[in-house]
Structure formats: C-alpha cells, structure tokens
Write an enzyme that holds these catalytic residues in place. Structure first.
Site, short mmCIF file in Angstrom:
data_model
loop_
_atom_site.label_atom_id
_atom_site.label_comp_id
_atom_site.label_asym_id
_atom_site.label_seq_id
_atom_site.Cartn_x
_atom_site.Cartn_y
_atom_site.Cartn_z
CE1 TYR A 1 -3.15 2.48 -7.58
CE2 TYR A 1 -3.05 1.50 -9.77
CZ TYR A 1 -2.55 1.62 -8.47
OH TYR A 1 -1.46 0.87 -8.10
CG ASP B 1 5.13 -3.29 -11.95
OD1 ASP B 1 5.71 -2.28 -11.51
OD2 ASP B 1 4.10 -3.76 -11.43
CG ASP C 1 2.20 1.51 -7.70
OD1 ASP C 1 2.97 1.50 -6.73
OD2 ASP C 1 2.08 0.58 -8.51
CG ASP D 1 6.79 0.80 -7.94
OD1 ASP D 1 5.61 0.41 -8.01
OD2 ASP D 1 7.54 0.87 -8.93
CG HIS E 1 -0.28 1.95 -3.57
ND1 HIS E 1 0.73 1.08 -3.91
CD2 HIS E 1 -1.13 1.98 -4.61
CE1 HIS E 1 0.48 0.60 -5.12
NE2 HIS E 1 -0.62 1.14 -5.58
CD GLU F 1 5.35 -2.23 -4.16
OE1 GLU F 1 4.26 -1.78 -4.58
OE2 GLU F 1 6.14 -2.88 -4.87
CB CYS G 1 3.56 -7.75 -10.66
SG CYS G 1 1.86 -8.32 -10.47
NE ARG H 1 1.85 -3.89 -3.39
CZ ARG H 1 1.97 -3.99 -4.71
NH1 ARG H 1 1.39 -3.12 -5.50
NH2 ARG H 1 2.67 -4.96 -5.24
CD GLU I 1 -0.86 -6.65 -4.69
OE1 GLU I 1 -2.11 -6.67 -4.57
OE2 GLU I 1 -0.28 -6.27 -5.72
CG ASN J 1 -4.61 -4.83 -6.97
OD1 ASN J 1 -5.22 -4.52 -8.00
ND2 ASN J 1 -3.35 -5.23 -6.97
#
Ligand SMILES: C[C@](O)(C(=O)O)[C@H](CC(=O)O)C(=O)O
Ligand SMILES: [Mg+2]
Length: 310
Positions: free
Chosen positions: A52, A66, A93, A95, A120, A122, A130, A165, A195, A217
C-alpha cells in the site's frame, strides 16, 4: 529478488488479473504501507501479497501535512519507482482524485501507467484531511457517484481495482456511511473502504449491510482500536492496510539514531537494530550488478583484443 535494472518484471496487467482473482478467494490480504522502493522490496522479501502507498506517509515524507498538497505528477513518480521494483499488487491512495470527475479520469489513466493495481478515492471535500481527524466534510453523494463513474469509465484495464472510501462515519454517522457505500457500489466501485470506524460492531455492521469486498484501515493513533488481520477476516474484510506503520516506525528509529549519535558520539549501541550492509546489498541484488559489470568488462576486452589481432 531480481535487481531492478535487470528485471523484466511481470506485466502489470497480469499482476492486476491475479490480484482480482486473489480477492475472489478466501482469506484476508494484508497490505503494509511502503514509502520507498526499497521498503516495497523488503515487503516482497518478507512474503506479503500486496503493498500500500498512502498519502499520509507520502506527504509526511515530504515534510508536508496530509491535506492533499502533493500533486498527481509527484505521486505518479513515486508510484512508478515503487511498482518497478516488485511484482506485488500496489494499492495507491489518490485522496479525492486531484479535482473533479474529469481529473479523476486522468488520475486513473496515470495510475494505470505508473503500475498501480488499485486506487482508493475518497468522498471528502477539498482540502481533505486524515480520515481519523476531526473537522472533516464530505461532498454530496451525487458528486462522489460522478467521480466513481468517471474512474470506472476511464480505466483501460478492467482488473484495475477502484476502491471507494467513505469518510461519512465521523461526519454524518454510520448509517450514512453504509448508504453511501451502497451507492458507490451501485456506481461501479469494486471495493469499499469505510474510513474511521470506531469499534468491531461498526465493522461487522458495514460487512453485513454492504454487498461488496471491503477494505479495513488499521492505522495507529486513530479512531479504530487495534484489531488483528485475523479478526478483520472474521468480521468479513478482504483487505487490511497498515498504511503508516512502517513509516512511523522508521521515523522512531531515525530519531533514536540521531539522539544516540548526539549523546554517545558513536553508533555502536545501534548496530543490532540495523539492517547490515550485507543484508541491504542482498536485498537490492548488489552482487549481481557487480558480477554483471565484471562479465561485461571481460567480454568487452575480449572483443577489443580480437579487433587488434585482426
Ligand atoms: C490511510 C490514509 O489515508 C493514508 O494516507 O495512509 C490515512 C492514514 C493515517 O493518517 O493514519 C487516513 O486518512 O486514514
Ligand atoms: Mg490518505
């Protein structure tokens, strides 16, 4: 492990095909976060089935928060470097997809080319946070549906896995997270990443009510209690990521090393914690490079000598 420069590597389409097949079989896939190519090689050497690459470790590695600060190009470069070192499926990821639906489409194309097996995406508003921090906001469900449809439309490889996500748990509650997850499945997502769930009951509830493969996660210092991979499997999860574990652990070790050098003026007390020169050379295939270079030099001298004689 093949040295990077010599490896032919398995075609990424084949890696994705195998990963999709793997997701259809029993047993949870444990994907540790890797943050540099060499850490991916180590994960492969230790026998992991998938790896990952997350935005938290990547941003923090660059000294950034982040909050969606790095660009698609920066991400793609790092993903390429990682994916060329190993034949493991790499989950990335992305985002919020670097913009609106049209940007998501481009993100998918770029990630396919960079060698990712899955991404993924989101449903947070920008700037994203985060998932385990307060003050998150989510976009209207239709906006996220549009992004998922864009991602599905854009992929050239049907085995490129699109994971949706949802960050809704902490914004609107678990029922909205479940509703959204089902809407995202209907939009074409292959897998759901709920999440920031707070306990085993929530993980179980999502597994009962969402009819799609699920990703858990298992980050540290977040809202999710420490649950083992085995337990996630029993709760109905197909993949578990440990997104920032190796990075945070490495940072702890670097700090310890710096303090030791400062306080003791020697690194001797740290040697037992280190990977040795030998072990690192072994991992990257150093001796193969040297052998190759030597053989090349010998062959070249022979060729040159033949020319002189002729
Ligand atoms: C999974 C995650 O998106 C990541 O970027 O690795 C983060 C992890 C973390 O901050 O601990 C997350 O938002 O959960
Ligand atoms: Mg992230």
């Amino acid at each position: 492990m093949d040295p990077i420069l010599f490896r032919r590597g398995v075609d990424k389409r084949e890696i994705r095909k195998r990963f999709r097949e793997r997701l259809g079989r029993n047993g949870i896939v444990v994907a540790p976060g890797v943050f540099l190519p060499i850490t991916a090689m180590l994960a492969a050497a230790e026998g992991f089935e998938a790896i990952y690459f997350g935005g938290a470790a990547f941003s923090n590695m660059l000294g950034l928060p982040d909050l969606g600060v790095f660009t698609l190009t920066e991400l793609a470069m790092q993903v390429s470097h990682i994916s060329e070192t190993v034949d493991l499926p790499l989950i990335v990821d992305v985002d919020t997809g670097f913009g609106e639906a049209i940007n998501v489409a481009r993100t998918v194309r770029v990630m396919e080319d960079a060698g990712a097996a899955a991404i993924h995406l989101e449903d947070q508003e920008f700037p994203k946070k985060c998932g385990h921090l307060g003050g998150k906001r989510v976009v209207p469900v239709e906006d996220m549906i549009k992004k998922i449809r864009a991602a599905v439309d854009a992929r050239r490889d049907e085995n490129f896995i699109i994971i949706a996500r949802t960050d809704a748990r902490d914004v609107n509650g678990i029922e909205d997270a479940i509703d959204r997850a089902n809407a995202y499945v209907e939009a074409g997502a292959d897998m759901i990443f709920p999440e920031s769930l707070h306990d085993e009951d929530e993980f179980r509830l999502v597994a009962q009510r969402v009819k799609a493969p699920l990703l858990a996660n298992m980050t540290e210092f977040g809202k999710t209690p420490y649950i083992t991979a085995k337990r996630f499997e029993e709760l109905g999860y197909k993949v578990v990521i440990f997104p920032v574990t190796t990075f945070r652990y490495a940072m702890g070790a670097v700090r310890k090393a710096l303090r030791t050098i400062k306080e003791e003026g020697t690194q001797k007390s740290l040697l037992g914690d280190m990977m040795s020169r030998e072990e690192i050379y072994e991992l990257i295939g150093y001796w193969d490079y040297e052998k190759w270079d030597k053989e090349l030099a010998e062959e070249s001298s022979k060729q040159a000598a033949r020319r002189v004689k002729a």
